[in-house]
Design a protein around this motif. Structure first.
Motif, mmCIF file in Angstrom:
data_model
loop_
_atom_site.group_PDB
_atom_site.id
_atom_site.type_symbol
_atom_site.label_atom_id
_atom_site.label_comp_id
_atom_site.label_asym_id
_atom_site.label_seq_id
_atom_site.Cartn_x
_atom_site.Cartn_y
_atom_site.Cartn_z
ATOM 1 N N ARG A 61 0.820 -1.208 0.000
ATOM 2 C CA ARG A 61 0.000 0.000 0.000
ATOM 3 C C ARG A 61 0.851 1.254 0.000
ATOM 4 N NH1 ARG A 61 -3.461 -2.821 3.270
ATOM 5 N NH2 ARG A 61 -5.317 -3.320 2.092
ATOM 6 N N THR A 62 1.991 1.182 0.692
ATOM 7 C CA THR A 62 2.822 2.380 0.769
ATOM 8 C C THR A 62 3.289 2.829 -0.627
ATOM 9 O OG1 THR A 62 3.431 1.789 2.991
ATOM 10 C CG2 THR A 62 4.854 3.359 1.885
ATOM 11 N N GLN B 1 -5.111 -1.950 -6.281
ATOM 12 C CA GLN B 1 -5.601 -1.857 -4.916
ATOM 13 C C GLN B 1 -6.740 -2.854 -4.661
ATOM 14 O OE1 GLN B 1 -4.767 -0.355 -2.246
ATOM 15 N NE2 GLN B 1 -6.613 -0.867 -1.082
ATOM 16 N N GLU C 100 -1.075 12.336 -9.435
ATOM 17 C CA GLU C 100 -1.842 13.584 -9.470
ATOM 18 C C GLU C 100 -1.068 14.704 -10.174
ATOM 19 O OE1 GLU C 100 -5.531 14.148 -9.038
ATOM 20 O OE2 GLU C 100 -4.732 12.458 -7.886
ATOM 21 N N SER C 101 0.284 14.550 -10.219
ATOM 22 C CA SER C 101 1.070 15.616 -10.880
ATOM 23 C C SER C 101 1.250 15.368 -12.369
ATOM 24 C CB SER C 101 2.441 15.771 -10.232
ATOM 25 O OG SER C 101 2.560 14.994 -9.103
ATOM 26 N N ARG D 90 -0.026 6.873 -6.209
ATOM 27 C CA ARG D 90 -1.318 7.553 -6.346
ATOM 28 C C ARG D 90 -1.140 9.063 -6.164
ATOM 29 N NH1 ARG D 90 -4.915 9.686 -7.457
ATOM 30 N NH2 ARG D 90 -7.156 9.404 -7.175
ATOM 31 N N VAL D 91 -0.286 9.428 -5.194
ATOM 32 C CA VAL D 91 -0.063 10.852 -4.940
ATOM 33 C C VAL D 91 0.689 11.487 -6.108
ATOM 34 C CG1 VAL D 91 1.096 12.519 -3.433
ATOM 35 C CG2 VAL D 91 -0.125 10.580 -2.440
ATOM 36 N N ARG D 92 1.715 10.763 -6.581
ATOM 37 C CA ARG D 92 2.512 11.321 -7.676
ATOM 38 C C ARG D 92 1.712 11.373 -8.977
ATOM 39 N NH1 ARG D 92 7.770 12.169 -6.320
ATOM 40 N NH2 ARG D 92 8.521 10.960 -4.527
ATOM 41 N N ARG E 5 -3.246 10.653 -16.706
ATOM 42 C CA ARG E 5 -3.439 10.635 -15.266
ATOM 43 C C ARG E 5 -4.607 9.717 -14.900
ATOM 44 N NH1 ARG E 5 -4.151 15.795 -14.218
ATOM 45 N NH2 ARG E 5 -6.419 15.632 -14.219
ATOM 46 N N THR F 255 0.294 4.065 -2.563
ATOM 47 C CA THR F 255 -0.132 5.393 -2.148
ATOM 48 C C THR F 255 0.807 6.453 -2.723
ATOM 49 O OG1 THR F 255 -0.914 4.395 -0.111
ATOM 50 C CG2 THR F 255 -0.743 6.780 -0.122
ATOM 51 N N ALA F 256 2.116 6.146 -2.667
ATOM 52 C CA ALA F 256 3.084 7.091 -3.215
ATOM 53 C C ALA F 256 2.804 7.325 -4.703
ATOM 54 C CB ALA F 256 4.499 6.557 -3.010
#
Lengths: 450, 241
Positions: free
Chosen positions: A257-258, A287, A268-269, A264-266, A276, A261-262
């Motif tokens: 998940r870590t 997931q 967004e850019s 998933r956050v990236r 995207r 998640t990383a």
């Protein structure tokens, strides 16, 4: 049938006792046969001897008997040229014994015949049963005829007591006595032997359940105790393996998940909208797959006790969720049906079935019916169904219909495997079949609370 | 610049903390980052932090423990980042005093939306009463029991009635605000913060569905009362366990 069942016990104690009791009965039988034969042999001598003695007394000139005795002996003898009529039943054994006795005394008879006359109507039974009322037994008349010379038969009548031993009573009393001595400790012992085995059996049925099997008491003889010890050690190993599995799954879940998640956050850019969105969709699918693998691994490992749940309300709640999301679901009127389950697990199963029906069958129709002691939750769709020969295969993890492997339908191939695992963990049954009118019908049946 | 809310982001994973920090900055927040509970305490002591985004699973002192101590010191809002595990559903009901939580992997946009909602609630003069710090796993009222860990309601016969997501959230909003008048907007705010998909049923529809489940007569309701011109009120005393 019940008698046969009783005669063929299934338990260790019952079988041991039966074998020992049967052996004991056989031993008793042999020992009494020997006893009876000895008794009979003695009786033959007792029956033959008085007659032989009288004949010897009367005949032996060397016998310095007093005249009175000798007279009496001679008087009671019958002398004839032919074989006199025999009174009673022919008794060759007595004759043979008398012959032996004569020969021992130095007289060689040409032929010896004997007959036994018992009081009427009491042939053998009294000899075996003995006298219960203590009366003296009727005496038996023994006829002994000896051919001393070719035309000279000497006959004597004597009386003998029958075999007066109450053999049957003795058999019964003695057998009961032995049974008491042997079987009472045996019952105690086999129970002592069987108790740890029963504890082991009941513990074995609970191996691998969430609460685990209780340790088995290490009692009984050494070999049984050894079994219990080995079982407890095995149980510990299984428990630690299951704990390790849970721990490992948790760690995998967290560790995957870590980075997800990383990502998933990236994601967004990423400036390009289409790129995207695709990245996000892929991450979400990974997931879901992770979630499904973890849920499949954890099915049935819920430590909370099951609760009484209204299945109709559960189906309504799940359907409301789908309706609220604007999914094409329909429902029949459902009557209250109370089952004893983990509501989250059953809801997960039903959600999987509705999702499948919507995804592959265009829409889901959910209904609930009660069939004797089971509640049956059905999810029907109007899709193409599944070829009959592939239905079983579809319940295996990671199996999907070829046509559905395309991107747009997605899916991990774990949905139905999770449903089946949940059904079996909740004492239910799950089956898939094609409807006659087309489409697939998935049925989850659960035992009703009585 | 001074109007930019100051957030504290606590996560031991640099792979998440760093990109999330810059995303939050791009979304209009001032962000301080901490890799563990000790660093977080230092930053909290020296800055006027308005909201904390906190990872639950951290080596050393974990997120729940830090959350509890933040809650003991004041009213600062906390959003938890948590993995979807079996404990997640229970975390919601734990006495940890978080205002909200998001499941990893979360959408950063959604996180921003939640942060904004909570800051609005906290700073906006109380347009919506804040959910009382510390949830519970059981709420009891008038013979009914609401279980937050598996979303079931059970009546006096103790047979569990599972609730839909919308029904559960609505009822949870009521039981956490008993005997308070809640407007439709407040109810929407309390029930819709959590996930992206909107519930297209109106609050009124949801209320009538919930009344049916609670066997509350819609014409003369005794549990969920309609307040004329104002909204709804949950007219029962609630005990928490």
């Amino acid at each position: 049938m019940a008698l046969i069942g009783w005669m063929r016990p299934r338990t260790l104690a019952g079988q041991t006792i039966l074998v020992v009791a049967a052996s004991l009965a056989l031993v008793q039988l042999i020992s009494f046969s020997l006893y009876y034969l000895t008794q009979r042999n003695q009786w033959i001598t007792v029956a033959a001897a008085p007659g032989v003695i009288r004949i010897l007394e009367a005949l032996d000139p060397r016998e310095p008997a007093n005249p009175f005795q000798r007279n009496r002996a001679v008087r009671s003898l019958g002398v004839s040229t032919e074989l006199p009529p025999m009174r009673g039943d022919d008794a060759p054994e007595i004759a043979a014994r008398a012959d032996e006795l004569f020969r021992t005394a130095g007289l060689v008879p040409l032929e010896v015949r004997a007959a036994v006359d018992e009081p009427q109507g009491r042939r053998r039974l009294p000899r075996i049963l003995g006298r219960a009322n203590g009366q003296s037994p009727p005496r038996i008349q023994v006829q002994l005829s000896v051919k001393l010379k070719p035309d000279r038969w000497v006959t004597v009548f004597t009386r003998a007591a029958p075999i007066a031993q109450p053999i049957f009573q003795r058999v019964v009393v003695q057998t009961l006595f032995f049974y008491g001595i042997v079987l009472i400790p045996l019952v105690w012992f086999t129970r002592r032997l069987a108790a740890p085995l029963r504890a082991l059996t009941s513990a074995t049925t609970r191996v691998g359940t969430p609460e685990g099997a209780p340790p088995v008491p290490e009692i009984g003889p050494d070999d049984v105790r050894g079994l219990a010890t080995a079982f407890n050690a095995m149980q510990d190993r299984i428990r630690s393996m299951l704990e390790e599995k849970d721990h490992m799954l948790g760690a995998i879940g967290h560790d995957l998940r870590t980075p997800l998640t990383a990502l998933r956050v990236r994601a967004e850019s990423v400036p390009d909208d289409r790129d995207r969105e695709r990245m996000v969709a892929t991450i979400e699918e990974m997931q879901r797959m992770l979630d499904d693998i973890l849920s499949l691994a954890r099915v049935g490992r819920d430590r909370e006790p099951p609760q009484r749940v209204d299945l109709a309300a559960l189906a309504d709640a799940a359907l409301d969720d789908f309706e609220d999301m604007g999914m094409p679901v329909e429902r029949s009127e459902m009557q209250r049906a109370v089952v004893n389950v983990h509501p989250r697990a059953i809801r997960r199963a039903l959600t999987n079935l509705i999702e499948n029906a919507v995804k592959y069958g265009g829409q889901a129709h959910v209904s609930l019916r009660v069939d004797r002691d089971r509640a049956i939750l059905s999810v029907a769709d109007n899709g193409p169904g599944i070829p009959e020969d592939r239905i079983e295969e579809m319940l295996q993890p990671f199996t999907r219909m070829e046509s559905s492997r395309s991107r747009d339908t997605g899916g991990t191939g774990l949905g139905l495997a999770i449903v089946r695992a949940i059904a079996s963990a909740e004492a239910g049954q799950f089956q898939l079949r094609n409807r006659a009118e087309g489409g697939l019908l998935a049925e989850l049946s659960l035992p009703l609370v009585p | 610049m001074s109007t930019r809310p100051h957030l504290l982001l606590v996560d031991d994973e640099a792979a998440i903390r760093e990109p999330l920090g810059s995303y939050l900055q791009r979304s209009g927040f001032r962000v301080s980052e901490a890799a563990n509970a000790a660093e977080a305490r230092k930053i909290l002591a020296g800055n006027a932090i308005e909201l904390v985004v906190l990872d639950v699973m951290m080596p050393g002192e974990d997120g729940l423990s830090l959350c509890r101590s933040i809650r003991e010191q004041g009213e600062m809002p906390v959003i938890l980042l948590t993995a979807r595990t079996e404990e997640t559903d229970r975390i919601v009901g734990l006495e940890m005093g978080a205002d909200d939580y998001v499941l990893k992997p979360f959408s950063p946009r959604e996180l921003v939306a939640r942060i904004k909602t909570i800051l609005r609630r906290a700073g906006g003069g109380g347009t919506t009463p804040r959910e009382t710090a510390g949830g519970a796993s059981l709420y009891r009222f008038e013979g009914w029991t609401l279980r937050a860990d598996d979303w079931t309601l059970s009546g006096p016969d103790e047979v569990a009635i599972p609730l839909s997501t919308a029904d559960f959230r609505l009822l949870q909003a009521f039981v956490t605000h008993p005997r308070q008048v809640l407007s439709r907007d407040q109810l929407l705010d309390l029930t819709q913060g959590r996930e992206a998909h909107a519930f297209d049923r109106s609050i009124d529809n949801q209320i009538s569905r919930l009344r049916r489940k609670l066997e509350d007569d819609a014409r003369a309701p005794s549990l969920i009362k309609t307040v004329w011109g104002g909204g709804y009120m949950f007219a029962a005393d609630v005990t928490r366990e």
